[in-house]
Design a protein around this motif. Sequence first.
Motif, PDB file in Angstrom:
ATOM      1  N   THR A  39       0.641  -1.190   0.249  1.00  0.00           N
ATOM      2  CA  THR A  39       0.560   0.235  -0.091  1.00  0.00           C
ATOM      3  C   THR A  39       0.807   0.713   0.040  1.00  0.00           C
ATOM      4  OG1 THR A  39      -1.575  -0.668   1.305  1.00  0.00           O
ATOM      5  CG2 THR A  39      -1.636   1.489   1.636  1.00  0.00           C
ATOM      6  N   MET A  42      -3.840   5.470   0.576  1.00  0.00           N
ATOM      7  CA  MET A  42      -5.337   5.314   0.214  1.00  0.00           C
ATOM      8  C   MET A  42      -6.476   5.948   0.154  1.00  0.00           C
ATOM      9  SD  MET A  42      -6.523   3.563   4.404  1.00  0.00           S
ATOM     10  CE  MET A  42      -5.741   2.288   3.849  1.00  0.00           C
ATOM     11  N   GLU A 120      -6.809   0.924  -1.073  1.00  0.00           N
ATOM     12  CA  GLU A 120      -5.537   0.792  -0.986  1.00  0.00           C
ATOM     13  C   GLU A 120      -5.352   0.960  -2.882  1.00  0.00           C
ATOM     14  OE1 GLU A 120      -5.067  -2.939   1.714  1.00  0.00           O
ATOM     15  OE2 GLU A 120      -5.759  -1.572   2.917  1.00  0.00           O
TER      16      GLU A 120
END
Length: 138
Positions: A39, A42, A120
């Motif tokens: 990730t 976000m 994500e």
Amino acid sequence: MIGVTGDDFDVNAVIDRVRKPDMGALVTFLGTVRDDGGTEVMELEAYEEVAVRELETIRDEAFARYPIAAVEVIHRVGRLRVGENILLIVVGAGHRKEAFDACEYILERIKESVPIWKKEIGEGGERWVPGESHGGDA
């Protein structure tokens, strides 16, 4: 204060705002964007009007269930990077157990019912996080 915002927040300022001489406990939960194996970013989206109303309901439920003196909840939306703040819950009470219990209750209720969704984004593409309607790290 109960709020949904695109702006970061000052954790210490919120704690100072909640702090009162008759409180023996201030419990905080700070959710941040974590790297879940790739990730990078976000994205958090909210149905803001309903989210604020639901956060207010959850706060009121916490006051009814626990002997607490103060609650503040701030939830961010927008595009956030790993390490950035997402969710802050501060609960003030006369004693630690009540503050911890109320904070946990508030967090779990947020996850259950507040219309905030997270996606994500990383090297492997992007994905909506299934089964979660919150942005905190729980």
